[in-house]
Write an enzyme that holds these catalytic residues in place. Structure first.
Site, short mmCIF file in Angstrom:
data_model
loop_
_atom_site.label_atom_id
_atom_site.label_comp_id
_atom_site.label_asym_id
_atom_site.label_seq_id
_atom_site.Cartn_x
_atom_site.Cartn_y
_atom_site.Cartn_z
CB THR A 14 -0.91 0.03 1.24
OG1 THR A 14 -0.08 -0.15 2.40
CG2 THR A 14 -1.95 -1.08 1.21
CB CYS A 131 16.52 6.38 -3.85
SG CYS A 131 16.28 7.20 -2.26
CB SER A 161 8.00 10.40 -3.73
OG SER A 161 9.14 10.62 -4.52
CG HIS A 251 16.09 11.35 -5.17
ND1 HIS A 251 14.88 11.82 -4.70
CD2 HIS A 251 16.49 10.39 -4.30
CE1 HIS A 251 14.55 11.16 -3.59
NE2 HIS A 251 15.50 10.29 -3.33
P1 NAP Z 1 5.14 4.37 2.82
O1 NAP Z 1 4.51 5.02 1.65
O2 NAP Z 1 5.02 5.03 4.15
O3 NAP Z 1 4.57 2.86 2.93
C1 NAP Z 1 4.90 2.02 3.99
C2 NAP Z 1 4.39 0.62 3.69
O4 NAP Z 1 4.81 -0.27 4.73
C3 NAP Z 1 2.87 0.52 3.66
O5 NAP Z 1 2.48 -0.42 2.70
C4 NAP Z 1 2.58 0.01 5.06
O6 NAP Z 1 1.35 -0.69 5.15
C5 NAP Z 1 3.70 -0.95 5.26
N1 NAP Z 1 3.86 -1.27 6.67
C6 NAP Z 1 4.09 -0.41 7.69
N2 NAP Z 1 4.15 -1.07 8.85
C7 NAP Z 1 3.97 -2.37 8.57
C8 NAP Z 1 3.90 -3.55 9.36
N3 NAP Z 1 4.06 -3.52 10.67
N4 NAP Z 1 3.70 -4.74 8.72
C9 NAP Z 1 3.55 -4.79 7.40
N5 NAP Z 1 3.57 -3.70 6.59
C10 NAP Z 1 3.78 -2.51 7.18
O7 NAP Z 1 6.68 4.17 2.61
P2 NAP Z 1 7.50 3.89 1.24
O8 NAP Z 1 8.01 5.16 0.70
O9 NAP Z 1 6.73 2.99 0.37
O10 NAP Z 1 8.77 3.16 1.83
C11 NAP Z 1 8.70 1.95 2.52
C12 NAP Z 1 10.10 1.52 2.92
O11 NAP Z 1 10.86 1.25 1.75
C13 NAP Z 1 10.89 2.59 3.66
O12 NAP Z 1 10.72 2.51 5.05
C14 NAP Z 1 12.30 2.31 3.28
O13 NAP Z 1 12.84 1.37 4.19
C15 NAP Z 1 12.18 1.67 1.93
N6 NAP Z 1 12.53 2.63 0.87
C16 NAP Z 1 13.68 2.44 0.22
C17 NAP Z 1 14.07 3.32 -0.74
C18 NAP Z 1 15.36 3.16 -1.40
O14 NAP Z 1 16.11 4.08 -1.40
N7 NAP Z 1 15.67 2.04 -2.01
C19 NAP Z 1 13.29 4.40 -1.08
C20 NAP Z 1 12.10 4.58 -0.42
C21 NAP Z 1 11.74 3.68 0.57
P3 NAP Z 1 0.01 0.00 5.77
O15 NAP Z 1 -0.62 0.74 4.62
O16 NAP Z 1 -0.78 -1.16 6.20
O17 NAP Z 1 0.46 0.88 6.89
N1 12T Z 2 15.09 7.98 5.01
O1 12T Z 2 15.81 3.03 2.22
O2 12T Z 2 13.70 9.66 3.61
O3 12T Z 2 17.47 3.86 3.28
O4 12T Z 2 14.12 9.67 1.50
C1 12T Z 2 15.28 5.75 1.59
C2 12T Z 2 14.74 7.03 1.54
C3 12T Z 2 15.66 5.97 3.90
C4 12T Z 2 16.37 3.96 2.76
C5 12T Z 2 14.12 9.12 2.61
C6 12T Z 2 15.14 7.25 3.87
C7 12T Z 2 15.75 5.26 2.76
C8 12T Z 2 14.68 7.76 2.68
#
Ligand code: NAP
Ligand code: 12T
Length: 346
Positions: A14, A131, A161, A251
């Site tokens: 989600t 990223c 984002s 970015h």
């Molecule tokens: P987001 O929009 O806040 O989405 C968070 C997602 O995690 C939602 O689907 C949420 O589900 C789910 N979630 C939260 N708590 C959970 C739990 N206890 N059990 C199962 N699912 C849970 O965040 P996002 O931007 O998609 O990023 C998510 C994660 O991806 C970040 O925390 C980061 O670690 C990683 N990320 C990595 C990069 C990168 O640089 N490669 C970039 C962005 C993000 P609900 O809707 O049910 O709350």
């Molecule tokens: N804090 O996956 O805030 O290490 O843009 C990615 C993006 C952590 C990560 C952000 C973050 C990660 C952000």
């Protein structure tokens, strides 16, 4: 081709990254037999469009990974720490988007254009880099291979984002408040779990993720450590400043590189044009250079403003832009999955 089934799970389905993963699986016509959408208990039961189908979100539990072959995780580091080992135990390959396992010795940290070979070393988990690191190393790769790199000084201009769906809302609502002459009220940025929140609308914030004791932020230290791990070269000096700007997707990075061997600028441009995953947009006369709003929705890394330093003969500056949610997260993860499938003969 064999007829083996490939059952895929998206954890964090989600979220901003999870949604992009679903869209990218569809866009790539990824050959999954089944797709399972997992999130927290809060979202269980929610319907999500996948191509022309609707799928129901389920709660991410250890048992949810029974029968899963590939699990794409982007639900935060805590969820990965808790559930990735459960998925591996049940036979899944985990491709993890969080920072939970990136620096673990037995976890390959992969950007396919740079170190696809590392995929083979996995022991159940492959990590997707941050990223900001991903787009930078794709642009550095041809320079590294041809000239060697001694140092990199980089300033990032990062989109909202990257910090998730709620951070996008923070940018939009504070921008709206500014335009309407109201007080700006921020709830998420720069770091949702810290006490102070600052508006990103019409503002620039020099903090991404928490500060470390050395004065750099964790986001900046990811760029240092991940770059060295991906190139398998601890001698590369990296000096980053990570900054959040009022952009929704994409970015941008001002990257200054010092090479070990001398280069000819025209050769560098040619190498970048030939580099995998890179599109050069560089014509000052025509005012052509990469822009975040144009990179948004694209899978490649865009490079422009390539120029030699005025004082340092081996110094080079360039402007590097990519969609942080696609190449910076969802697409890089799915690219790893595609390579793994083809190596497995599937
Ligand atoms: P987001 O929009 O806040 O989405 C968070 C997602 O995690 C939602 O689907 C949420 O589900 C789910 N979630 C939260 N708590 C959970 C739990 N206890 N059990 C199962 N699912 C849970 O965040 P996002 O931007 O998609 O990023 C998510 C994660 O991806 C970040 O925390 C980061 O670690 C990683 N990320 C990595 C990069 C990168 O640089 N490669 C970039 C962005 C993000 P609900 O809707 O049910 O709350
Ligand atoms: N804090 O996956 O805030 O290490 O843009 C990615 C993006 C952590 C990560 C952000 C973050 C990660 C952000």
């Amino acid at each position: 081709m064999t007829n083996r089934k490939v059952n895929v799970a998206v954890v964090g389905a989600t979220g901003a990254v999870g949604q992009a993963m679903i869209q990218t699986l569809v866009r790539r016509n990824f050959p999954y037999t089944s797709l399972k959408l997992l999130a927290s208990a809060r979202s269980a039961g929610q319907q999500i469009a996948v191509g022309d189908q609707w799928l129901t979100v389920e709660e991410a539990t250890p048992e949810a990974f029974e029968g899963i072959d590939i699990a794409l995780f982007s639900a935060g580091g805590d969820v990965s720490l808790r559930l990735a080992p459960e998925a591996v135990k049940r036979g899944a390959l985990v491709i993890d988007n969080t920072s939970a396992f990136r620096m673990h010795n037995d976890v390959p940290l992969v950007v396919p254009e740079v170190n696809a070979h590392a995929i083979d070393r996995h022991q159940g988990i492959i990590a997707n880099p941050n990223c900001s690191t991903i787009q930078m190393v794709v642009a550095l790769k041809p320079l590294y291979d041809h000239y060697g790199i001694s140092r990199v000084i980089v300033s990032t201009y990062q989109a909202a984002s990257g910090a998730g769906a709620k951070a996008i809302e923070d940018l939009l609502s504070t921008s709206r408040q500014f335009l309407q002459g109201e007080n700006m009220e921020a709830h998420v940025l720069p770091v949702s779990k810290l006490p102070n929140h600052y508006p990103l609308g019409f503002n620039v914030l020099p903090q991404i993720d928490v500060f470390e004791e050395n004065g750099f932020t964790k986001e900046e230290m990811k760029m240092v450590n991940e770059t060295r791990k991906i190139f398998e070269d601890d001698s590369i000096a990296v000096t980053p400043t990570a900054v959040r700007v009022p952009v929704v997707y994409g970015h941008s990075e001002a990257v200054y590189v010092e090479t070990k061997k001398p280069f000819v600028l025209d050769d560098v441009k040619k190498l970048l044009q030939q580099a995998q995953g890179v599109i050069v947009q560089d014509d000052p006369q025509a005012q052509l250079y990469p822009q975040a709003i144009q990179a948004a929705g694209e899978l490649d890394v865009f490079v422009g403003r390539v120029r030699q330093d005025l004082d340092v003969p081996n110094g080079l500056s360039m402007w590097v832009v990519a969609d942080n949610i696609l190449k910076g997260a969802a697409w890089n993860a799915i690219q790893i999955a595609e390579i793994w499938l083809s190596k497995a003969g599937l």
